[in-house]
Design a protein around this motif. Structure first.
Motif, PDB file in Angstrom:
ATOM      1  N   ARG A   1      16.374  12.955  -2.842  1.00  0.00           N
ATOM      2  CA  ARG A   1      15.106  12.654  -3.514  1.00  0.00           C
ATOM      3  C   ARG A   1      14.871  13.645  -4.648  1.00  0.00           C
ATOM      4  NH1 ARG A   1      11.068  12.010   0.810  1.00  0.00           N
ATOM      5  NH2 ARG A   1      11.727   9.835   0.803  1.00  0.00           N
ATOM      6  N   TYR A   2      14.335  13.126  -5.753  1.00  0.00           N
ATOM      7  CA  TYR A   2      13.991  14.031  -6.856  1.00  0.00           C
ATOM      8  C   TYR A   2      12.598  13.683  -7.364  1.00  0.00           C
ATOM      9  CZ  TYR A   2      15.067  10.095  -9.963  1.00  0.00           C
ATOM     10  OH  TYR A   2      15.072   8.875 -10.586  1.00  0.00           O
ATOM     11  N   ALA A   3      12.037  14.587  -8.121  1.00  0.00           N
ATOM     12  CA  ALA A   3      10.697  14.365  -8.656  1.00  0.00           C
ATOM     13  C   ALA A   3      10.789  13.941 -10.112  1.00  0.00           C
ATOM     14  CB  ALA A   3       9.870  15.644  -8.550  1.00  0.00           C
ATOM     15  N   GLN A   4       9.968  12.986 -10.445  1.00  0.00           N
ATOM     16  CA  GLN A   4       9.928  12.552 -11.829  1.00  0.00           C
ATOM     17  C   GLN A   4       8.474  12.387 -12.217  1.00  0.00           C
ATOM     18  OE1 GLN A   4      12.012   8.890 -12.502  1.00  0.00           O
ATOM     19  NE2 GLN A   4      12.476   9.389 -14.618  1.00  0.00           N
ATOM     20  N   GLU A   5       8.172  12.579 -13.519  1.00  0.00           N
ATOM     21  CA  GLU A   5       6.782  12.470 -13.957  1.00  0.00           C
ATOM     22  C   GLU A   5       6.543  11.118 -14.617  1.00  0.00           C
ATOM     23  OE1 GLU A   5       8.285  16.365 -13.598  1.00  0.00           O
ATOM     24  OE2 GLU A   5       8.831  14.972 -15.193  1.00  0.00           O
ATOM     25  N   THR A   6       5.326  10.612 -14.464  1.00  0.00           N
ATOM     26  CA  THR A   6       4.907   9.485 -15.278  1.00  0.00           C
ATOM     27  C   THR A   6       3.707   9.945 -16.097  1.00  0.00           C
ATOM     28  OG1 THR A   6       4.304   7.147 -15.306  1.00  0.00           O
ATOM     29  CG2 THR A   6       3.351   8.456 -13.539  1.00  0.00           C
ATOM     30  N   VAL A   7       3.650   9.515 -17.349  1.00  0.00           N
ATOM     31  CA  VAL A   7       2.572   9.959 -18.233  1.00  0.00           C
ATOM     32  C   VAL A   7       1.699   8.748 -18.567  1.00  0.00           C
ATOM     33  CG1 VAL A   7       2.046  11.028 -20.460  1.00  0.00           C
ATOM     34  CG2 VAL A   7       4.051  11.763 -19.163  1.00  0.00           C
TER      35      VAL A   7
ATOM     36  N   THR B   1       0.851  -1.200   0.000  1.00  0.00           N
ATOM     37  CA  THR B   1       0.000   0.000   0.000  1.00  0.00           C
ATOM     38  C   THR B   1       0.884   1.246   0.000  1.00  0.00           C
ATOM     39  OG1 THR B   1      -0.111   0.247   2.414  1.00  0.00           O
ATOM     40  CG2 THR B   1      -1.681  -1.276   1.410  1.00  0.00           C
ATOM     41  N   GLY B   2       0.245   2.416   0.072  1.00  0.00           N
ATOM     42  CA  GLY B   2       1.005   3.670   0.201  1.00  0.00           C
ATOM     43  C   GLY B   2       1.662   4.092  -1.084  1.00  0.00           C
ATOM     44  N   MET B   3       0.916   4.046  -2.188  1.00  0.00           N
ATOM     45  CA  MET B   3       1.492   4.312  -3.498  1.00  0.00           C
ATOM     46  C   MET B   3       1.429   5.789  -3.897  1.00  0.00           C
ATOM     47  SD  MET B   3       2.837   1.839  -5.165  1.00  0.00           S
ATOM     48  CE  MET B   3       3.374   0.337  -4.385  1.00  0.00           C
ATOM     49  N   ASN B   4       0.993   6.652  -2.988  1.00  0.00           N
ATOM     50  CA  ASN B   4       1.016   8.074  -3.331  1.00  0.00           C
ATOM     51  C   ASN B   4       2.470   8.548  -3.397  1.00  0.00           C
ATOM     52  OD1 ASN B   4       0.704   7.473  -0.441  1.00  0.00           O
ATOM     53  ND2 ASN B   4       1.081   9.625  -0.156  1.00  0.00           N
ATOM     54  N   ALA B   5       2.731   9.443  -4.333  1.00  0.00           N
ATOM     55  CA  ALA B   5       4.127   9.839  -4.561  1.00  0.00           C
ATOM     56  C   ALA B   5       4.251  11.347  -4.754  1.00  0.00           C
ATOM     57  CB  ALA B   5       4.685   9.096  -5.783  1.00  0.00           C
ATOM     58  N   LYS B   6       3.532  12.112  -3.917  1.00  0.00           N
ATOM     59  CA  LYS B   6       3.686  13.580  -4.006  1.00  0.00           C
ATOM     60  C   LYS B   6       5.137  13.911  -3.698  1.00  0.00           C
ATOM     61  CE  LYS B   6      -0.888  14.522  -2.256  1.00  0.00           C
ATOM     62  NZ  LYS B   6      -1.661  14.924  -1.080  1.00  0.00           N
ATOM     63  N   PRO B   7       5.771  14.763  -4.507  1.00  0.00           N
ATOM     64  CA  PRO B   7       7.217  14.986  -4.354  1.00  0.00           C
ATOM     65  C   PRO B   7       7.634  15.460  -2.959  1.00  0.00           C
ATOM     66  CG  PRO B   7       6.453  15.895  -6.426  1.00  0.00           C
ATOM     67  CD  PRO B   7       5.224  15.464  -5.685  1.00  0.00           C
ATOM     68  N   ASP B   8       6.795  16.265  -2.297  1.00  0.00           N
ATOM     69  CA  ASP B   8       7.253  16.783  -1.010  1.00  0.00           C
ATOM     70  C   ASP B   8       6.830  15.907   0.169  1.00  0.00           C
ATOM     71  OD1 ASP B   8       4.735  19.371  -0.356  1.00  0.00           O
ATOM     72  OD2 ASP B   8       4.588  17.340  -1.136  1.00  0.00           O
ATOM     73  N   ASN B   9       6.047  14.868  -0.110  1.00  0.00           N
ATOM     74  CA  ASN B   9       5.575  14.009   0.986  1.00  0.00           C
ATOM     75  C   ASN B   9       5.117  12.658   0.445  1.00  0.00           C
ATOM     76  OD1 ASN B   9       4.816  13.084   3.469  1.00  0.00           O
ATOM     77  ND2 ASN B   9       2.967  14.324   3.626  1.00  0.00           N
ATOM     78  N   PRO B  10       6.040  11.873  -0.130  1.00  0.00           N
ATOM     79  CA  PRO B  10       5.614  10.611  -0.738  1.00  0.00           C
ATOM     80  C   PRO B  10       5.301   9.565   0.320  1.00  0.00           C
ATOM     81  CG  PRO B  10       7.990  10.822  -0.849  1.00  0.00           C
ATOM     82  CD  PRO B  10       7.480  12.091  -0.231  1.00  0.00           C
ATOM     83  N   GLY B  11       4.390   8.659  -0.007  1.00  0.00           N
ATOM     84  CA  GLY B  11       4.148   7.511   0.867  1.00  0.00           C
ATOM     85  C   GLY B  11       5.300   6.522   0.717  1.00  0.00           C
TER      86      GLY B  11
ATOM     87  N   LEU C   1       3.162   2.861 -12.405  1.00  0.00           N
ATOM     88  CA  LEU C   1       4.544   2.628 -12.815  1.00  0.00           C
ATOM     89  C   LEU C   1       4.718   1.155 -13.170  1.00  0.00           C
ATOM     90  CD1 LEU C   1       6.404   4.849 -10.190  1.00  0.00           C
ATOM     91  CD2 LEU C   1       5.728   5.426 -12.514  1.00  0.00           C
ATOM     92  N   ASP C   2       4.728   0.869 -14.442  1.00  0.00           N
ATOM     93  CA  ASP C   2       4.740  -0.511 -14.923  1.00  0.00           C
ATOM     94  C   ASP C   2       5.982  -1.275 -14.508  1.00  0.00           C
ATOM     95  OD1 ASP C   2       3.226   0.231 -18.181  1.00  0.00           O
ATOM     96  OD2 ASP C   2       2.451   0.278 -16.131  1.00  0.00           O
ATOM     97  N   ASP C   3       7.086  -0.559 -14.380  1.00  0.00           N
ATOM     98  CA  ASP C   3       8.318  -1.269 -14.023  1.00  0.00           C
ATOM     99  C   ASP C   3       8.361  -1.614 -12.536  1.00  0.00           C
ATOM    100  OD1 ASP C   3      10.621   1.543 -13.691  1.00  0.00           O
ATOM    101  OD2 ASP C   3       8.447   1.432 -13.447  1.00  0.00           O
ATOM    102  N   ILE C   4       7.410  -1.056 -11.777  1.00  0.00           N
ATOM    103  CA  ILE C   4       7.382  -1.343 -10.336  1.00  0.00           C
ATOM    104  C   ILE C   4       6.192  -2.253 -10.007  1.00  0.00           C
ATOM    105  CG2 ILE C   4       7.192  -0.345  -8.024  1.00  0.00           C
ATOM    106  CD1 ILE C   4       9.785   0.428  -9.339  1.00  0.00           C
ATOM    107  N   CYS C   5       5.007  -1.867 -10.441  1.00  0.00           N
ATOM    108  CA  CYS C   5       3.799  -2.627 -10.109  1.00  0.00           C
ATOM    109  C   CYS C   5       3.287  -3.400 -11.319  1.00  0.00           C
ATOM    110  CB  CYS C   5       2.683  -1.687  -9.626  1.00  0.00           C
ATOM    111  SG  CYS C   5       3.069  -0.903  -8.052  1.00  0.00           S
ATOM    112  N   ASP C   6       3.019  -4.670 -11.111  1.00  0.00           N
ATOM    113  CA  ASP C   6       2.452  -5.498 -12.174  1.00  0.00           C
ATOM    114  C   ASP C   6       0.954  -5.278 -12.312  1.00  0.00           C
ATOM    115  OD1 ASP C   6       4.763  -7.505 -10.792  1.00  0.00           O
ATOM    116  OD2 ASP C   6       4.799  -7.251 -12.968  1.00  0.00           O
ATOM    117  N   ALA C   7       0.343  -4.864 -11.242  1.00  0.00           N
ATOM    118  CA  ALA C   7      -1.078  -4.547 -11.250  1.00  0.00           C
ATOM    119  C   ALA C   7      -1.334  -3.583 -10.110  1.00  0.00           C
ATOM    120  CB  ALA C   7      -1.930  -5.805 -11.086  1.00  0.00           C
TER     121      ALA C   7
END
Lengths: 367, 263
Positions: free
Chosen positions: A331-337, A14-24, A57-63
């Motif tokens: 830590r850095y921020a990256q975008e996923t489209v 769980t905890g898949m939120n990824a806000k740059p200043d406060n990621p889970g 993020l396909d390279d991290i989560c399969d589903a």
């Protein structure tokens, strides 16, 4: 839909939120598992919001699946988990958010009946490290703790001097949020914001000068502390979250964490946050009942705690190597489209399967 | 005006808090502890002091005023400082007051800090007026050196505190170009540092990093293998072709900076 291979362990995080200043922590936990196992494990991301970036993020989560918010109640959670389990046959679940842990802990046996294993604290352990009870735990373990008080009204901040409280002080929510306030108006505003987000009680804590040192490890449920990794924050965001930190080796921090784990007989991941004052004294700030968002640093430093936790749960030999000190995280921020069909799948059905949705996306035409 | 009984009780409480401060346990003080230490029951204690905070505030003010009187009585110059140090070591309660960990309650802590700050300011002024201080070393560095030495001579956990105390009762810590072994952090602290010839230094315990110049790295490498400060002084003077007094001055300043970084 069952996964193609029966040999792969399936781990839900769980905890898949990824806000740059406060990621889970969930995305970092999943990265640790990928680092250890590559594509030899199947990772299921579980989130609460369609904008939880880790879900896509396909390279991290399969589903990935959405869960009902804890406020919806345990029955809804159980029904949803039952559905997800039918689709994914999860072997291990790693909860990563404070607000959900009580529900997961209460449903521990029900999850086991479904075949989902966890190593998490029980309800009484969670209660004993709650922020409004931490002072008592610290005293019993012989650890210093800044004085903390429950408040139920913003009026406290306008008459706090009568109770021998002065500014600055820290206003905290029972689960999340901590704001340093310098006057009554700031205090009252922080109180209202925190009460609106997390409810009551709201806590006030004495402000202490110093720098924060944190430890993450796993409690084995028998008073042992496994795989401890410690760090010092080097730079923090406006919310006080570390965006740069360095691994350290602090025996006093480790021995205090061990005292707490022994006092609680803690089971599962934890993070101990302590403040080191300029005169070298330590105060306990918080015990978080899950891995921290900086957990990937631990893995790269040589102590992959999420992988070790899975081995422990699966009754495999788990080796916890001493981590390297001086490893620095920035830590850095990256975008996923994502395309609209992907978002539609999550928004309407609460699920996203990386391979299947790529096929479905080709069938939809939003032009 | 206190009755005789009240005065007796107050002295018992004062002594009890002194003893607790002497064991460096003021941060953990409770009324039960004061009750046990003083032999006065909780009920009687609260008849004289409405709260624990009132009790502690009164202790701070009493000992603080005593310290102020000692400062007022201090003669000028070097002999005045030596007199002060001798008095402090004879009146252990004042030493405890100066050195122990403070309480957690902020206003009490501020009250205690205000007396300690005043003490520091007075001593620093006296140092500035002295004619015999090391050349080129600021009074900030010297007062820090003195306070660190006083703390080490008090610290219940320091096995060398008797030696420290004896030394301080006869000599100021920076005198006669002597760099004492207690100037630098302990050898186990020095040995844990990761050093690089580039000048980069990392402390793996507190996570701090800093840079040092060539002389600083030389000194740090030396101190990782030997705690003999005299030998370091001689080595620096020889290898960097400077006078021993210059080397002593620089080492004093360097050690002061190191102590701030390496807690």
């Amino acid at each position: 839909m069952n996964q193609a291979s029966d040999k792969k362990i399936t781990i839900a995080v769980t905890g898949m939120n990824a806000k740059p200043d406060n990621p889970g922590p969930g995305l970092a936990v999943a990265r640790c598992l990928r680092l250890a196992h590559g594509d030899q494990v199947r990772i299921i991301g579980l989130g609460y919001d369609v904008l939880d970036a880790g879900l896509y993020l396909d390279d991290i989560c399969d589903a990935a699946y959405l869960l009902p918010y804890p406020s919806a109640g345990e029955q809804q959670l159980m029904e949803r988990m039952d559905y997800i389990q039918q689709q994914e046959s999860i072997d291990v679940l790693i909860p990563c958010l404070d607000a959900e842990l009580l529900s997961f802990s209460r449903l521990h046996h029900e999850f086991e009946h479904l075949g989902i294993r966890m190593l998490i604290p029980d309800v009484s352990q969670l209660r004993d490290r709650n922020k409004d009870r931490l002072g008592e735990l610290a005293r019993n373990a012989g650890i210093r703790y800044p004085e903390t008080k429950n408040i139920t009204s913003a009026n406290f901040f306008y008459r706090c001097h009568d109770d021998n409280w002065s500014y600055p002080m820290v206003v905290k929510g029972i689960f999340y949020d901590a704001t340093i306030v310098h006057n009554a108006d700031e205090g009252a505003e922080a109180f209202r914001n925190i009460a609106a987000s997390w409810g009551y009680p709201v806590l006030v804590q004495r402000y202490v000068e110093g720098h924060e040192v944190n430890l993450t490890a796993i409690g084995d449920g028998k008073g042992e502390l496994l795989g401890a990794v410690m760090m010092r924050k080097q730079a923090v965001t406006d919310k006080g979250k570390a965006w740069s930190c360095v691994t350290i080796e602090d025996q006093r921090l480790e021995s205090d964490a061990l005292k707490l784990v022994q006092a609680l007989q803690w089971a599962g991941p934890l993070e101990v946050e302590m403040l080191k004052e300029s005169d070298g004294q330590y105060l306990l700030i918080e015990i978080n009942p899950r891995f921290p968002a900086w957990i990937y640093l631990a893995a790269e430093a040589g102590s992959n705690l999420p992988a070790g936790l899975v081995d422990l749960i699966m009754n495999k030999q788990s080796l916890f190597e001493p981590p390297k000190t001086g490893m620095m995280m920035i830590r850095y921020a990256q975008e996923t489209v994502i395309d609209l069909s992907t978002f539609e799948a999550m928004a309407m059905h609460g699920r996203y399967i990386a391979d299947v949705n790529r096929e479905n996306g080709q069938e939809l035409n939003y032009e | 005006m206190k009755t005789k009984i009240a005065q007796t009780r107050w002295k018992q409480v004062l002594r009890a808090i002194d003893e607790i401060a002497g064991k460096d346990q003021l941060a953990f003080i409770t009324t039960q502890r004061v009750s046990r230490q003083s032999g006065i029951s909780d009920g009687v204690l609260f008849r004289h002091f409405s709260t624990k905070e009132v009790m502690l505030a009164t202790w701070v003010e009493t000992r603080g005023d005593q310290l102020r009187l000692l400062l007022d009585a201090m003669p000028a110059g070097r002999s005045g400082l030596i007199y002060l140090l001798q008095q402090l070591f004879q009146q252990k309660v004042l030493l405890n007051f100066l050195c122990c960990q403070p309480m957690d309650t902020p206003y009490l802590r501020q009250l205690l800090d205000s007396y300690r700050l005043q003490f520091n300011r007075v001593i620093q002024t006296r140092i500035e007026l002295m004619s015999s201080t090391p050349i080129g070393v600021t009074s900030d560095v010297l007062i820090d050196h003195l306070m660190q030495s006083i703390y080490r001579a008090w610290n219940p956990d320091n096995p060398e505190r008797d030696w420290q105390k004896e030394h301080l009762m006869n000599q100021l810590p920076w005198e006669k170009n002597e760099i004492k072994d207690n100037t630098f952090p302990s050898q186990d602290i020095m040995q844990r540092l990761a050093l690089n010839d580039s000048g980069f230094v990392f402390d793996p315990v507190n996570g701090k990093s800093f840079t040092a110049n060539e002389t600083g790295i030389y000194a740090l490498r030396f101190l990782q293998h030997s705690s003999d400060s005299e030998a370091l002084l001689v080595a620096i003077a020889r290898d960097f072709e400077v006078s021993q007094s210059d080397a002593a001055r620089d080492i004093t300043e360097f050690s002061s900076q190191l102590r701030k970084f390496l807690q």
